[in-house]
Write a protein that holds these residues in place. Structure first.
Motif, PDB file in Angstrom:
ATOM      1  N   LEU A  21       0.826  -1.211   0.000  1.00 41.02           N
ATOM      2  CA  LEU A  21       0.000   0.000   0.000  1.00 41.02           C
ATOM      3  C   LEU A  21       0.860   1.261   0.000  1.00 41.02           C
ATOM      4  O   LEU A  21       0.556   2.229  -0.709  1.00 41.02           O
ATOM      5  CB  LEU A  21      -0.923   0.006   1.218  1.00 41.02           C
ATOM      6  CG  LEU A  21      -2.162  -0.851   1.134  1.00 41.02           C
ATOM      7  CD1 LEU A  21      -2.910  -0.835   2.462  1.00 41.02           C
ATOM      8  CD2 LEU A  21      -3.065  -0.374   0.031  1.00 41.02           C
ATOM      9  N   ALA A  22       1.928   1.261   0.770  1.00 43.65           N
ATOM     10  CA  ALA A  22       2.808   2.430   0.832  1.00 43.65           C
ATOM     11  C   ALA A  22       3.500   2.665  -0.504  1.00 43.65           C
ATOM     12  O   ALA A  22       3.619   3.813  -0.953  1.00 43.65           O
ATOM     13  CB  ALA A  22       3.832   2.260   1.948  1.00 43.65           C
ATOM     14  N   VAL A  23       3.945   1.604  -1.163  1.00 44.88           N
ATOM     15  CA  VAL A  23       4.591   1.752  -2.467  1.00 44.88           C
ATOM     16  C   VAL A  23       3.587   2.266  -3.495  1.00 44.88           C
ATOM     17  O   VAL A  23       3.902   3.163  -4.296  1.00 44.88           O
ATOM     18  CB  VAL A  23       5.222   0.412  -2.919  1.00 44.88           C
ATOM     19  CG1 VAL A  23       5.643   0.453  -4.375  1.00 44.88           C
ATOM     20  CG2 VAL A  23       6.403   0.066  -2.036  1.00 44.88           C
ATOM     21  N   ALA A  24       2.366   1.736  -3.478  1.00 40.50           N
ATOM     22  CA  ALA A  24       1.342   2.202  -4.410  1.00 40.50           C
ATOM     23  C   ALA A  24       1.023   3.682  -4.178  1.00 40.50           C
ATOM     24  O   ALA A  24       0.904   4.456  -5.138  1.00 40.50           O
ATOM     25  CB  ALA A  24       0.079   1.355  -4.263  1.00 40.50           C
ATOM     26  N   LEU A  72       1.078   3.707   8.032  1.00 38.18           N
ATOM     27  CA  LEU A  72      -0.189   3.207   7.500  1.00 38.18           C
ATOM     28  C   LEU A  72      -1.269   4.272   7.584  1.00 38.18           C
ATOM     29  O   LEU A  72      -2.069   4.434   6.653  1.00 38.18           O
ATOM     30  CB  LEU A  72      -0.614   1.942   8.254  1.00 38.18           C
ATOM     31  CG  LEU A  72      -1.917   1.298   7.813  1.00 38.18           C
ATOM     32  CD1 LEU A  72      -1.822   0.809   6.373  1.00 38.18           C
ATOM     33  CD2 LEU A  72      -2.281   0.156   8.737  1.00 38.18           C
ATOM     34  N   VAL A  73      -1.288   5.030   8.675  1.00 38.31           N
ATOM     35  CA  VAL A  73      -2.250   6.128   8.809  1.00 38.31           C
ATOM     36  C   VAL A  73      -2.014   7.169   7.719  1.00 38.31           C
ATOM     37  O   VAL A  73      -2.962   7.646   7.075  1.00 38.31           O
ATOM     38  CB  VAL A  73      -2.168   6.755  10.216  1.00 38.31           C
ATOM     39  CG1 VAL A  73      -2.956   8.042  10.290  1.00 38.31           C
ATOM     40  CG2 VAL A  73      -2.657   5.768  11.265  1.00 38.31           C
ATOM     41  N   ALA A  74      -0.751   7.526   7.468  1.00 35.63           N
ATOM     42  CA  ALA A  74      -0.441   8.491   6.413  1.00 35.63           C
ATOM     43  C   ALA A  74      -0.852   7.959   5.041  1.00 35.63           C
ATOM     44  O   ALA A  74      -1.398   8.708   4.214  1.00 35.63           O
ATOM     45  CB  ALA A  74       1.050   8.814   6.432  1.00 35.63           C
ATOM     46  N   THR A  75      -0.633   6.675   4.803  1.00 42.38           N
ATOM     47  CA  THR A  75      -1.021   6.067   3.534  1.00 42.38           C
ATOM     48  C   THR A  75      -2.532   6.088   3.360  1.00 42.38           C
ATOM     49  O   THR A  75      -3.040   6.412   2.276  1.00 42.38           O
ATOM     50  CB  THR A  75      -0.503   4.620   3.464  1.00 42.38           C
ATOM     51  OG1 THR A  75       0.910   4.630   3.644  1.00 42.38           O
ATOM     52  CG2 THR A  75      -0.845   3.965   2.153  1.00 42.38           C
TER      53      THR A  75
END
Length: 112
Positions: A21-24, A72-75
């Motif tokens: 998710l972070a990479v996307a 994860l919250v930032a993403t």
């Protein structure tokens, strides 16, 4: 035994999902235009690239749960708040170019 299976099976999968998710999010932030961020009233492109880049690095190298959750919250904020605003400003909504009253088989004319 159950806890060992959780530690060896579920936790790595969650880590990989957070990394994906972070990479996307990072790639999508990278592809958006700089002026779209300003037009949408969001933080700058550089801000989001730094935040999401640090998230990718933390997820990939460190694996510290507290920092992973913050990333994860930032993403999630990027996907839920920033990306839709960028799409709206950039005109990335409907691809067909039709009006809002168009149905699946063409324009709706109100029964006329």
């Amino acid at each position: 035994m159950l806890m060992r299976g959780f530690d060896n099976g579920v936790l790595p999968l969650l880590g990989y999902a957070m990394l994906l998710l972070a990479v996307a999010a990072f790639v999508l932030a990278l592809l958006a235009r700089e002026d779209a961020y300003r037009a949408a009233g969001k933080q700058t492109k550089t801000f989001w690239l730094v935040i999401l880049g640090v998230t990718v690095l933390v997820d990939f190298f460190l694996g510290m749960l507290f920092l992973q959750i913050a990333g994860l919250v930032a993403t999630i904020v990027f996907f839920v708040d920033v990306r839709p605003a960028l799409k709206q400003v950039s005109g990335g909504g409907r691809r067909s170019g039709g009006s809002s009253s168009d149905g699946p088989y063409g324009p709706y004319n109100g029964g006329r």
